[in-house]
Scaffold this motif. Structure first.
Motif, short mmCIF file in Angstrom:
data_model
loop_
_atom_site.label_atom_id
_atom_site.label_comp_id
_atom_site.label_asym_id
_atom_site.label_seq_id
_atom_site.Cartn_x
_atom_site.Cartn_y
_atom_site.Cartn_z
N MET A 1 15.54 28.14 -10.79
CA MET A 1 16.09 27.00 -10.11
C MET A 1 15.49 26.95 -8.71
SD MET A 1 19.91 25.44 -9.79
CE MET A 1 20.70 26.86 -10.36
N ASP A 2 15.15 25.74 -8.27
CA ASP A 2 14.56 25.58 -6.95
C ASP A 2 15.21 24.41 -6.22
OD1 ASP A 2 13.49 23.30 -8.08
OD2 ASP A 2 11.43 24.01 -8.07
N LYS A 44 18.98 26.28 -19.79
CA LYS A 44 19.49 27.45 -19.07
C LYS A 44 21.02 27.50 -19.06
CE LYS A 44 15.63 27.87 -15.83
NZ LYS A 44 15.22 27.81 -14.41
N GLY A 45 21.67 26.43 -19.54
CA GLY A 45 23.13 26.39 -19.56
C GLY A 45 23.76 25.99 -18.24
N ILE A 46 22.95 25.57 -17.28
CA ILE A 46 23.49 25.13 -15.98
C ILE A 46 24.18 23.78 -16.14
CG2 ILE A 46 22.85 24.43 -13.63
CD1 ILE A 46 20.60 26.62 -13.87
N LEU A 159 21.31 30.63 -3.06
CA LEU A 159 20.41 31.01 -4.15
C LEU A 159 19.31 31.95 -3.66
CD1 LEU A 159 20.13 27.69 -6.13
CD2 LEU A 159 21.26 29.79 -6.84
N SER A 160 18.82 31.71 -2.44
CA SER A 160 17.80 32.59 -1.88
C SER A 160 18.35 33.99 -1.66
CB SER A 160 17.29 32.03 -0.54
OG SER A 160 16.63 30.81 -0.74
N LEU A 165 16.46 31.73 -6.43
CA LEU A 165 15.63 30.58 -6.11
C LEU A 165 14.19 30.91 -6.42
CD1 LEU A 165 15.95 27.75 -4.86
CD2 LEU A 165 15.38 28.76 -2.67
N GLU A 166 13.59 30.08 -7.27
CA GLU A 166 12.19 30.28 -7.64
C GLU A 166 11.30 29.53 -6.67
OE1 GLU A 166 12.01 28.74 -11.58
OE2 GLU A 166 13.27 30.31 -12.40
#
Length: 167
Positions: A1-2, A44-46, A159-160, A165-166
């Protein structure tokens, strides 16, 4: 996720629609990218579903009841009792909690008779020792999309920090 995924999710949450054209208008992200990202987020199920939010009051289910439940303790009891509480008509949320109460349950009923039936249904669960119920007089905030309660910066930071976080 980004960051792009987060912007798409936030737009969906604030607009109340998953329409790629409306999300594109809101974010400036190309529709093809939105379609692709939504598919990946589903995989991803998000994203769990594409259901519309309903107005409980207009459906005749305008009374919200918050019930705190104390239950008999046994090993693994929270799953068994939580399932029983979940099966009661009108119950929309069951939370196993820490503290003096074992569960907090949110239910929506049409009227006083619905409240009486709800309490009677709780009392019929053998493991329930006692309940404490509260009527909601006015709902100040009911945001079903949690992402709407955060800024994009906070989401990116979280996320970071959690290394999710990608680049």
């Amino acid at each position: 996720m980004d960051e792009t995924d987060l912007k798409i999710l936030q737009a969906i949450a604030s607009l109340g629609t998953h329409s790629p054209s409306k999300v594109q208008e809101e974010t400036g992200i190309p529709e093809s990218t939105i379609y692709y990202r939504l598919d990946k987020l589903r995989e991803k199920g998000i994203i769990k579903n594409d259901l519309y939010d309903l107005d409980n009051e207009k459906l005749g289910l305008g009374i919200t009841i918050i019930v705190e439940v104390v239950a008999t303790y046994k090993e693994g009891y929270h799953h068994k009792i939580g399932e029983k509480l979940s099966e009661i008509e009108g119950v929309s949320q069951v939370h196993f909690t820490m503290g003096e109460r074992d569960f907090v349950v949110i239910a929506h009923v049409p009227d006083r008779k619905g409240v009486e039936r709800l309490i009677s249904d709780f009392e019929s669960v053998d493991e329930v020792q006692r309940t404490q119920s509260k009527y909601t007089i006015t709902t100040i905030k009911n945001e079903p999309r949690v992402v709407n309660t955060y800024s994009i910066e906070s989401l990116i930071s979280t996320l970071s920090t959690n290394n999710e976080l990608e680049d």
